[in-house]
Write a protein that holds these residues in place. Structure first.
Motif, PDB file in Angstrom:
ATOM      1  N   UNK A 260      63.486 -11.454 -33.570  1.00  0.00           N
ATOM      2  CA  UNK A 260      63.510 -10.031 -33.198  1.00  0.00           C
ATOM      3  C   UNK A 260      63.589  -9.149 -34.441  1.00  0.00           C
ATOM      4  N   UNK A 261      64.171  -9.691 -35.508  1.00  0.00           N
ATOM      5  CA  UNK A 261      64.291  -8.940 -36.770  1.00  0.00           C
ATOM      6  C   UNK A 261      63.162  -9.258 -37.748  1.00  0.00           C
ATOM      7  N   UNK A 262      62.143  -9.961 -37.252  1.00  0.00           N
ATOM      8  CA  UNK A 262      60.966 -10.217 -38.083  1.00  0.00           C
ATOM      9  C   UNK A 262      61.063 -11.449 -38.956  1.00  0.00           C
ATOM     10  N   UNK A 263      62.036 -12.331 -38.738  1.00  0.00           N
ATOM     11  CA  UNK A 263      62.206 -13.540 -39.555  1.00  0.00           C
ATOM     12  C   UNK A 263      61.982 -14.773 -38.688  1.00  0.00           C
ATOM     13  N   UNK A 264      61.074 -15.638 -39.130  1.00  0.00           N
ATOM     14  CA  UNK A 264      60.835 -16.870 -38.405  1.00  0.00           C
ATOM     15  C   UNK A 264      61.831 -17.951 -38.785  1.00  0.00           C
ATOM     16  N   UNK A 265      61.863 -19.045 -38.008  1.00  0.00           N
ATOM     17  CA  UNK A 265      62.808 -20.139 -38.240  1.00  0.00           C
ATOM     18  C   UNK A 265      62.077 -21.470 -38.286  1.00  0.00           C
ATOM     19  N   UNK A 266      62.285 -22.216 -39.353  1.00  0.00           N
ATOM     20  CA  UNK A 266      61.838 -23.599 -39.415  1.00  0.00           C
ATOM     21  C   UNK A 266      63.046 -24.456 -39.083  1.00  0.00           C
ATOM     22  N   UNK A 267      63.012 -25.089 -37.927  1.00  0.00           N
ATOM     23  CA  UNK A 267      64.115 -25.938 -37.487  1.00  0.00           C
ATOM     24  C   UNK A 267      63.805 -27.385 -37.848  1.00  0.00           C
ATOM     25  N   UNK A 268      64.598 -27.933 -38.760  1.00  0.00           N
ATOM     26  CA  UNK A 268      64.431 -29.327 -39.168  1.00  0.00           C
ATOM     27  C   UNK A 268      65.419 -30.180 -38.387  1.00  0.00           C
ATOM     28  N   UNK A 269      64.896 -31.132 -37.617  1.00  0.00           N
ATOM     29  CA  UNK A 269      65.733 -32.000 -36.784  1.00  0.00           C
ATOM     30  C   UNK A 269      65.661 -33.414 -37.337  1.00  0.00           C
TER      31      UNK A 269
END
Length: 446
Positions: free
Chosen positions: A111-120
């Motif tokens: 929502x604030x314009x920042x993406x997330x790379x989720x490393x599992x």
């Protein structure tokens, strides 16, 4: 090729003594993808990640590879390259509540314009329901998933997850890659390893393709007080060899038994003994190997050497009587015999053909002339009528038809020109000629 990280260019000077306390593996963690050692097959300009980064379009990924090959490092650097927030979790320590928190935080960032790379890490340890929980967040762009697994994704991950992610295989480090990593470690520490050439090679082999393991070993060695250089014997006295990576229920189990079986089929006793030893050293049950060795005799040697099966059963019995470790030698001898025996899968192929034919012909009854007729009613129905007793026929062969009426005679068993089957082929050809001859003499029986 493949693991870890190569030191970045600004780490060549040794830190002041007593100041640096971080593990060597962390200190040598690369700061850019170009510094990663190995993995050219995924990081090169024309490789999957190279193409994705060049086009500015990174998709969800599954990294499949052994420990210490840079899965975490590459994921972290991908986040840096694409300006995504890097979040790391482990499937071993995370459950549904933790995942919900991760997804909520990712939504706020988005929502604030920042993406997330989720490393599992160890993503294969999540169950089906937990894996399904990633799907909506992958589809709406809340997260870019990068999973890491040491297990075959085809068996361990949901089809839905695999359809939304590209699987990239990371390979174990080659000896050349490990040598580069050792040199970077020496630059970082400001001194050379106290090892002669053969001992240095032995150290690289001890790491078994795992860069992180190599750096841990190097840290231990650098802490020793050594006069001169150690030879391989001196190194092995001070340092225990790493246990080989082997999961008796995982991919390594199936890969190694496949290598063992194909080495026998390929008539290579040296390779067969090598893979046999690898499996035993990894803790494989010798009884499992005894069963598989016997199967090899049935499937790949067959009637080319009828004695092969007996030798396998005898070696199995010998193992049961002697136990470990002496009994393994009997299994090894059987392996050598199988590898050098003439090969034929003719009976195996014939059996599969017979099963296929049996399924196609359904419940077709045998021809009446080969049915017994213990009652008068059965005799009236023609049971046993016209049966030719082979012992009374010329050459002891009647040539009658034994397949269901109306079924075309299949050619199922085709012996090879090797070993004992060469003799069986001569007999088969002989009976085929007699059958043709008998057919001419009595068409109704052929």
């Amino acid at each position: 090729m493949a693991d870890l990280f190569e030191s970045s260019t600004n780490t060549s000077q040794a830190p002041a003594a007593g100041i640096e306390t971080r593990p060597l593996a962390d200190r040598l963690r690369p700061k850019a993808l170009g510094e990663v050692i190995g993995q050219e097959q995924v990081l090169g300009p024309d490789a999957p990640l190279g193409v994705m980064l060049a086009s500015g379009s990174l998709s969800s990924l599954i990294f499949w590879g052994p420990p210490g090959v840079g899965k975490t490092t590459i994921a972290r650097l991908l986040a840096d390259e694409t300006d995504l927030n890097f979040v790391q979790i482990s499937a071993i320590f995370s459950g549904v509540p933790e995942l919900r928190k991760v997804f909520e935080a990712a939504k706020h960032r988005r929502a604030n314009g920042q993406g997330t790379l989720l490393f599992v890490d160890e993503i294969h340890r999540f169950n089906k329901a937990q894996q399904d929980g990633f799907l909506p967040h992958m589809e709406d762009g809340t997260i870019l998933l990068v999973g890491a697994t040491t297990e075959n994704p085809s068996f361990e991950l949901n089809a839905a997850v695999l359809s939304r992610a590209q699987v990239l295989i990371l390979e174990r480090l080659s000896l050349a890659d490990l040598e580069r990593l050792a040199q970077r470690a020496e630059q970082e520490l400001g001194k050379a390893l106290p090892l002669d050439g053969p001992a240095r090679e032995a150290l690289l082999e001890m790491a078994d393709g795992d860069g992180r393991a190599l750096l841990n070993l190097i840290e231990q060695i650098m802490a020793w007080t050594v006069k001169g250089k150690l030879d391989p014997k001196g190194l092995s006295t001070r340092l225990m060899r790493r246990a080989a990576q082997y999961d008796k229920s995982g991919d390594a189990h199936y890969n190694l038994i496949s290598a063992l079986h194909k080495s026998v089929r390929g008539s290579d006793p040296d390779a067969a003994l090598y893979w046999f030893a690898r499996m035993l050293e990894g803790g494989e049950d010798p009884r499992y190997l005894a069963r598989r060795i016997t199967r090899m005799a049935v499937e790949d040697i067959g009637l080319a050497d009828p004695q092969a099966q007996s030798i396998c059963l005898q070696s199995w019995e010998t193992y049961e009587r002697l136990g470990s470790p002496e009994g393994e030698l009997a299994l090894a001898q059987a392996l050598v015999y199988l590898a050098l025996a003439p090969k034929s899968n003719a009976a195996y192929v014939a059996y599969k053909g017979a099963v296929s034919a049996a399924r196609k012909t359904g419940s077709a009854p045998p021809p009446k002339h080969i049915l017994n007729a213990p009652t008068s009613l059965m005799k009236e129905q023609g049971y046993g009528s016209g049966y030719a007793y082979d012992h009374d026929a010329e050459d002891g062969f009647s040539g009658q038809n034994y397949f269901p009426d109306g079924m075309a005679r299949p050619a199922l068993y085709a012996p090879v020109e090797r070993g004992f089957e060469r003799d069986l082929k001569k007999r088969l050809d002989y009976f085929a000629k007699l059958r043709t001859k008998r057919a001419g003499e009595a068409p109704g029986d052929a």
